[in-house]
Design a protein around this motif. Structure first.
Motif, short mmCIF file in Angstrom:
data_model
loop_
_atom_site.label_atom_id
_atom_site.label_comp_id
_atom_site.label_asym_id
_atom_site.label_seq_id
_atom_site.Cartn_x
_atom_site.Cartn_y
_atom_site.Cartn_z
N LEU A 182 -32.32 -14.52 -41.31
CA LEU A 182 -30.90 -14.08 -40.42
C LEU A 182 -32.11 -14.01 -39.32
O LEU A 182 -32.69 -13.06 -39.60
CB LEU A 182 -30.26 -13.81 -40.94
N PRO A 183 -32.05 -13.79 -38.07
CA PRO A 183 -30.99 -14.63 -37.40
C PRO A 183 -31.06 -16.46 -37.78
O PRO A 183 -32.51 -16.36 -37.58
CB PRO A 183 -30.99 -14.34 -35.94
N THR A 184 -30.66 -17.98 -37.45
CA THR A 184 -30.59 -18.40 -37.44
C THR A 184 -31.86 -19.00 -36.11
O THR A 184 -31.16 -18.50 -35.04
CB THR A 184 -29.79 -19.37 -38.17
N ILE A 185 -32.65 -19.69 -36.37
CA ILE A 185 -33.77 -19.65 -35.37
C ILE A 185 -33.14 -21.85 -34.88
O ILE A 185 -33.93 -22.81 -36.13
CB ILE A 185 -34.48 -19.13 -35.08
N SER A 203 -18.38 -19.33 -44.47
CA SER A 203 -19.03 -18.53 -43.06
C SER A 203 -19.10 -17.06 -43.51
O SER A 203 -17.98 -16.54 -43.74
CB SER A 203 -18.59 -19.22 -42.29
N TYR A 204 -20.65 -16.47 -43.20
CA TYR A 204 -20.29 -14.69 -42.46
C TYR A 204 -20.94 -14.55 -42.15
O TYR A 204 -22.06 -15.05 -41.67
CB TYR A 204 -20.91 -15.18 -43.99
N THR A 205 -20.47 -13.73 -41.03
CA THR A 205 -21.66 -13.23 -39.98
C THR A 205 -22.11 -11.83 -40.31
O THR A 205 -21.31 -10.54 -40.94
CB THR A 205 -20.77 -12.69 -38.66
N ALA A 206 -23.59 -11.83 -40.47
CA ALA A 206 -24.12 -10.46 -40.87
C ALA A 206 -24.54 -9.74 -39.44
O ALA A 206 -24.70 -9.65 -38.20
CB ALA A 206 -25.27 -10.78 -41.44
N ARG A 207 -24.50 -8.62 -40.16
CA ARG A 207 -24.65 -7.46 -38.85
C ARG A 207 -25.93 -7.05 -38.57
O ARG A 207 -26.54 -6.74 -37.80
CB ARG A 207 -24.06 -5.99 -39.45
N LYS A 208 -26.91 -7.87 -39.21
CA LYS A 208 -28.51 -7.57 -39.06
C LYS A 208 -29.30 -8.24 -39.57
O LYS A 208 -29.36 -8.67 -40.92
CB LYS A 208 -29.18 -6.23 -39.54
N PRO A 209 -31.11 -8.66 -39.15
CA PRO A 209 -31.44 -9.47 -39.67
C PRO A 209 -31.81 -9.19 -41.25
O PRO A 209 -31.84 -8.16 -41.48
CB PRO A 209 -33.08 -9.44 -38.58
N GLY A 210 -32.99 -11.00 -41.66
CA GLY A 210 -33.13 -10.42 -42.92
C GLY A 210 -32.83 -11.81 -43.86
O GLY A 210 -32.59 -12.43 -43.67
N GLY A 247 -26.89 -22.47 -41.03
CA GLY A 247 -26.94 -21.18 -40.10
C GLY A 247 -27.18 -21.45 -38.39
O GLY A 247 -27.39 -22.42 -37.69
N ARG A 248 -26.18 -20.10 -37.80
CA ARG A 248 -26.21 -20.43 -36.48
C ARG A 248 -26.08 -18.33 -35.75
O ARG A 248 -25.18 -18.20 -35.88
CB ARG A 248 -25.23 -21.49 -36.16
N GLY A 249 -27.60 -18.49 -35.75
CA GLY A 249 -27.60 -17.66 -34.72
C GLY A 249 -27.00 -16.71 -36.07
O GLY A 249 -28.35 -16.37 -36.89
N MET A 250 -26.61 -14.88 -36.27
CA MET A 250 -26.54 -14.49 -37.54
C MET A 250 -24.74 -14.83 -38.14
O MET A 250 -24.70 -14.38 -39.29
CB MET A 250 -25.54 -13.42 -37.29
N THR A 251 -24.80 -16.03 -38.37
CA THR A 251 -23.61 -16.29 -38.68
C THR A 251 -24.16 -17.63 -39.78
O THR A 251 -24.82 -18.32 -39.74
CB THR A 251 -22.27 -17.21 -37.83
N LEU A 252 -23.91 -17.38 -41.25
CA LEU A 252 -24.25 -18.22 -41.90
C LEU A 252 -22.46 -19.46 -42.76
O LEU A 252 -21.80 -18.82 -43.07
CB LEU A 252 -25.04 -17.80 -43.16
N THR A 253 -23.14 -19.90 -43.19
CA THR A 253 -22.03 -21.14 -43.51
C THR A 253 -22.99 -21.89 -45.03
O THR A 253 -24.02 -22.35 -45.09
CB THR A 253 -22.15 -21.55 -42.69
N GLY A 265 -33.69 -28.85 -35.97
CA GLY A 265 -32.68 -27.95 -36.32
C GLY A 265 -33.40 -26.24 -36.69
O GLY A 265 -34.67 -26.18 -36.27
N PRO A 266 -32.40 -25.64 -37.52
CA PRO A 266 -32.95 -24.13 -38.04
C PRO A 266 -34.42 -24.46 -38.63
O PRO A 266 -34.50 -25.68 -39.44
CB PRO A 266 -32.25 -23.87 -38.88
N VAL A 267 -34.73 -23.13 -37.92
CA VAL A 267 -36.31 -23.41 -38.83
C VAL A 267 -35.90 -22.73 -40.54
O VAL A 267 -35.24 -22.41 -40.50
CB VAL A 267 -36.67 -21.68 -38.05
#
Length: 756
Positions: A610-613, A573-580, A523-529, A751-753
């Motif tokens: 998400l979001p990916t930290i 890939s997919y970009t989400a609208r909200k965290p979770g 993931g990167r931010g709100m986008t996951l792959t 990298g990502p948490v």
């Protein structure tokens, strides 16, 4: 190179024992040698200017691992030098015989008792005893070929500074003293004539400090007439001078030009001091440019943090990488449990252990480089040859499951897993049901690590785990015996061989259809792959529609084409609208809707937060407090902004045996509440204590630093939910101790948490 215990103890000694400053010996490089170095390096600059590779990491990332190396899988390493004459303790005898006041090694006492005081009989005096009078490189080549090796890598120069080749930059060579033969040149010719790939290794970098112990007492290391052999003999692990690095570069490029090795291996210390970095880049560009002139694919083996990923092939000394590494890699180990060189009193690994290590390594996309130690007369020890011949016999039958193979969608299954990271080697107790996989086209090789005495069930080939796969046939490599097989919902069941031996056996299963490997979620931010390998085992090209599922709902699809009997990576890939917390999966519906692909043996779904930290990027840094544990001020204007991964020296902090602090703010989303997290802090040089919100979450190494050999260990610190401030600011603090070298948080998987 050395067995783990001695390596770590010597490392400690370098960090803690030598307080005085040993300046490099004078005259370690004569004026004539320096002029020759200058001439060689002018040639190096010319080649780099004209060649396709430049001496910067971005250019060097264009490097591609050649197919010969990926197909070869198995090579022979060889430590043969002056240390083979005393044949005592290990290949670091040249250093340890001058370590007068240590408790971990008795080489000093042994030397005095056997040969006399070091002032009368020093390391140089072993040179006439390295006769190599029975050396027959053609016979060596025959042994290695019979052992099943495809490439050979002799040590051209070890830490001791005695070159086994004809160097223009030293009189201390096997071509001019001792055997008075260009041993490396003779080996290169013999191996090539036998159809083996020739490589070599250089351990010259460590010679900067290797003989320093001899300057602590009356020894021949202090005699000026031998300074060009024993020198520089500088303070342990101190920063090498510019002249020394230039000399190292000239010698390394000399090996390239004189012997055209298709593989070059450097030992560990070139990655431990920043002084080598510009010269490493120049050497790599020069080597790759020369290879382009020759039209040959070459391999440069790198350890630890010496090279930027993607510019060379990673080597893990006496260890493994977890899972299937996307890039080809290598593990090197010795046939001996005690040494990399010949010993009069040795303890060898058996062929079964080494065959299983080879299998496990190949299943993970790696190669095995196995070291042996010839005798000083140039003969190969009979007990080592016996082990090699046993390996060769196994490979004659089962080599089809090793050579030329590629990883399958999974490296294996079963109750036992090998250890990871450097120096994790140990006797692994495999059990019935421990399987490893390799593939070649639509042929899947199933290697049973323990020869089965009962039916073998391969769960990853069950109808539920891989519904789009078909099994066409099953056989046992090297046997005409009929193998009975049955495919059930739970797995492919294979009958055992009629006679179970002591070594692993390999089944060849011909597949049809297709299968997708376990998804890798990023993931990167709100986008996951979501990524996975799609293996097409049909005899025709496949075009499939792959969809990403998010919390059970299908997102837009992607068409993927896969050639017959081949594999391609799939990435959506997919970009989400909200965290979770998001449940993610990969499927192939469309015309294959009745055969939707599940992850073999598991659910198709994985969980990502998400979001990916991402912990890469900007941190705060403060130069060290002292051992009294004084508290630092928390005003951010008093801290320096730095980029990680990186070293202290990247932002001008150069110190040894000192401390430093890193800090980073993290906003943990309220939607993660109740989940623990894992901080992937990567590798920290040398020791650390890490905190979240003032509470200790983990430490590696010891504080105060009585011992600090933790620089190559990856940190993954799990934080329980009770320590996390959800929906609020959290602070990571990492206190780092540096022994010798250059500290920092320097290498992935920073990298990502991760969320549990």
């Amino acid at each position: 190179m050395k067995k783990l215990f001695l390596f770590l103890v010597v490392f400690v000694a370098g960090a803690m024992a030598f307080a005085e400053d040993l300046k490099p010996l004078a005259n370690w490089e004569s004026a004539e040698t320096k002029a020759a170095v200058d001439k060689k390096l002018a040639e190096v600059e010319t080649v780099i200017q004209k060649g396709p590779f430049k001496d910067d990491w971005d250019s060097l990332k264009d490097y591609q691992v050649p197919d010969w190396y990926r197909d070869a899988k198995f090579g022979i390493f060889m430590h043969w030098g002056l240390y083979s004459v005393p044949a005592y303790a290990n290949e670091w005898y040249s250093r340890d015989m001058y370590q007068k006041d240590v408790t971990w090694d008795d080489s000093f006492k042994h030397h005095v008792a056997t040969y006399g005081p070091q002032s009368k009989f020093g390391y140089k005096d072993f040179i006439p005893m390295l006769k190599a009078d029975k050396f027959d490189p053609a016979q060596w080549a025959k042994v290695f070929e019979e052992a099943g090796a495809r490439y050979v890598v002799p040590v051209a120069e070890h830490h001791d500074g005695f070159a086994m080749y004809d160097s223009d930059f030293s009189r201390w060579t096997a071509a001019k003293m001792g055997p008075k033969k260009d041993l490396i040149g003779m080996e290169a010719k013999a191996y090539r004539e036998a159809g083996l790939i020739f490589g070599c290794s250089s351990h010259r970098a460590e010679h900067w400090w290797f003989m320093s112990g001899g300057r602590k007492f009356d020894s021949d290391v202090q005699d000026p007439q031998y300074a060009d052999f024993y020198g520089p003999a500088a303070e342990d692990y101190s920063t090498p001078s510019e002249d020394y690095c230039r000399n190292w570069l000239a010698r390394s490029c000399e090996l390239v030009d004189k012997y055209h090795p298709q593989l070059l291996y450097f030992d560990w210390w070139i990655g431990e001091t920043p002084a080598f970095q510009p010269y490493l880049k120049k050497f790599t560009a020069y080597y790759y440019d020369r290879a382009a002139e020759w039209g040959e694919g070459v391999v440069l083996n790198t350890k630890d943090k010496a090279f930027v990923p993607g510019t060379a092939v990673q080597d893990v000394e006496k260890g493994k990488l977890p899972g299937i590494n996307p890039a080809p890699w290598q593990t090197d180990t010795s046939v001996s449990w005690k040494s990399w060189a010949y010993l009069k009193d040795d303890q060898l690994k058996d062929a079964g252990y080494l065959v299983r290590s080879l299998i496990d390594t190949v299943s993970r996309n790696g190669n095995l480089l196995l070291d042996i130690g010839p005798k000083p007369d140039g003969t190969l020890p009979e007990d080592q040859v016996k082990v090699l011949m046993q390996m060769g016999d196994w490979l004659k039958v089962n080599g089809g499951a090793i050579y030329g193979t590629r990883p399958w969608v999974s490296y294996g299954e079963g109750p036992t897993a090998e250890g990871g990271v450097k120096f994790s080697e140990a006797e692994v107790k495999y059990q019935q049901g421990d399987l490893r996989f390799t593939r070649k086209g639509n042929k899947l090789y199933i290697l049973a690590m323990v020869a089965p005495t009962q039916p073998v069930t391969v769960t990853k080939l069950g109808k539920q785990a891989a519904p789009a796969l078909t099994v066409k046939s099953a056989s046992l490599l090297g046997s005409t015996e009929t193998i009975q097989w049955q495919r059930t919902d739970d797995g492919l069941v294979l009958s055992p061989p009629a006679k179970a031996g002591d070594l692993p056996v390999a089944y060849e299963v011909v597949l049809g259809g297709f299968v997708m490997g376990s998804p890798r979620l990023q993931g990167r931010g709100m986008t996951l792959t979501a990524q996975a390998d799609l293996q097409n085992d049909n005899t025709f090209d496949l075009k499939a529609q792959v969809v990403l599922t998010i919390n059970g709902k299908i997102t837009p699809a992607q068409w993927v084409s896969v050639g017959a009997e081949s594999s391609v990576p799939v990435s959506l890939s997919y970009t989400a609208r909200k965290p979770g917390m998001v449940t993610v999966g990969l499927k192939i519906p469309s015309q294959y809707s009745d055969m939707a692909l599940a992850v073999p043996g598991q659910s198709v779904e994985g969980l990502i937060a998400l979001p990916t930290i991402d912990l890469l990027g900007e941190w705060l840094f403060h130069q060290g407090d002292d051992a009294s544990w004084s508290k630092l001020g928390l005003k951010e204007e008093d801290w320096e902004k730095v980029k990680l991964p990186g070293h202290w020296s990247d932002h001008g902090y150069k110190c040894e045996q000192c401390y430093g602090w890193y800090r980073r703010h993290l906003l943990i989303p309220a939607e993660w509440k109740g989940h623990s997290i894992v901080l992937p802090l990567g590798k920290i040089d040398d020791a650390d204590i890490s905190y979240l919100n003032g509470k200790e979450i983990g430490r590696t190494g010891t504080f105060p630093p009585s011992y600090n050999g933790a620089w190559d260990q990856v940190r993954h610190y799990e934080i329980p939910a009770k320590l996390i401030r959800y929906g609020k600011d959290n602070v990571i603090a990492v206190r780092v101790y540096n022994g010798p070298g250059d500290a920092g948080i320097y290498e992935g998987p920073l990298g990502p948490v991760e969320v549990k």
